[in-house]
Design an enzyme around this catalytic site. Structure first.
Site, PDB file in Angstrom:
ATOM      1  NE  ARG A 179      -3.541   0.143   2.708  1.00 51.25           N
ATOM      2  CZ  ARG A 179      -4.206   0.367   3.847  1.00 51.25           C
ATOM      3  NH1 ARG A 179      -4.235  -0.572   4.791  1.00 51.25           N
ATOM      4  NH2 ARG A 179      -4.822   1.511   4.048  1.00 51.25           N
ATOM      5  CB  CYS A 238      -1.681   3.504   9.906  1.00 47.99           C
ATOM      6  SG  CYS A 238      -3.048   4.040  10.959  1.00 47.99           S
TER       7      CYS A 238
END
Length: 283
Positions: A179, A238
């Site tokens: 990601r 995050c």
């Protein structure tokens, strides 16, 4: 046995429970792909006396982004309804071992609780030890939680813009490397793939083993491998501000002098039309 002041072992927690000096919080929360229902699991089995902290409801309801910091009044009301005061000894755990509990540990500390720890290994370690559980709803006695907000522990979007532009503060991203690099799509619609310029990839999974936080020397090695100096200021991020707190916990363990959590995290940053985004391995 770990000597980490932010962790408590199952056996030590049992002793504190017998002495009646601890409030226990189930902070379980899961991503949709994990296909787990945190509240249903709590009702089925939890540590005796624990209350359930709903990370999807103790948030800023006016924000379009998940898990954004609630107002001081909202947090005080939610904590008080769970029977928790800011002066209590609080132990937080989750059903994955070490996944979502650090976020609630960080929340309580950010709003002024002074003695908050995490159950080492979480509920899996508790069950592995063969310790007692109970089922059903909790019935805490409501109390007052007095907020002493710690603004130095959190970063908002305008501050994050400045930090990215100045490139003076380390940014640690807890998402997966795929990601981070933009090789895997984001799970939320409308969020671009990639990372903030200057950020370092430090997947939260690299800081734990079998649901337990690694020992300090291993943590230092993980930070070094990511190109991060844990002795210097770090902003953690995050997907939505949950697993960033695992890095925050690791930094606290290493006595980091200044660790802040970017509350909106990548969901907020990647949803903007004018924030810079990079792909590839990063710093």
């Amino acid at each position: 046995m770990s000597t980490n002041p932010f962790l408590v072992s199952p056996d030590a927690l049992v002793t504190e429970m017998r002495n009646g000096v601890v409030k226990i919080v189930d902070a379980s929360w899961y991503l949709p792909p994990q296909n787990r229902d945190a509240k249903a699991e709590f009702l089925q089995a939890h540590i005796p006396g624990a209350v359930f902290f709903d990370q999807d409801s103790v948030v800023d309801a006016t924000s379009p982004y998940p898990h954004t910091l609630p107002s001081q009044d909202h947090f005080a009301q939610a904590a008080g309804a769970l029977g928790i005061a800011q002066t209590d000894t609080i132990v937080v755990y989750d059903g994955a071992g070490l996944f979502s509990a650090p976020r609630v540990w960080w929340l309580f500390r950010t709003f002024g609780a002074v003695n908050v720890r995490i159950l080492d290994g979480g509920f899996p370690e508790w069950k592995k030890a063969g310790l007692a559980t109970e089922s059903g709803e909790a019935s805490p006695e409501e109390c007052e939680f007095t907020v002493h907000f710690q603004p130095q522990s959190v970063v908002d979007l305008p501050q994050m813009r400045d930090l990215v532009q100045e490139r003076q503060t380390q940014i640690a991203d807890a998402r997966s490397a795929e990601r981070f690099q933009g090789l895997a799509p984001e799970p939320r619609p409308g969020v671009r793939s990639g990372h903030m310029p200057g950020a370092h990839s430090l997947p939260y999974t690299s800081l734990q083993e079998n649901g337990r936080l690694k020992e300090p020397e291993e943590l230092r090695e993980a930070f070094a491998a990511a190109g991060i100096d844990p002795n210097e200021p770090v902003v953690t991020s995050c997907g939505s501000g949950v697993t960033a707190a695992v890095i925050t916990l690791a930094l606290a363990t290493l006595n980091n002098p200044q660790s802040r959590l970017y509350d909106g995290s990548w969901t907020e940053w990647g949803s903007q039309t004018d924030t810079p985004v990079e792909t590839g391995p990063g710093e």
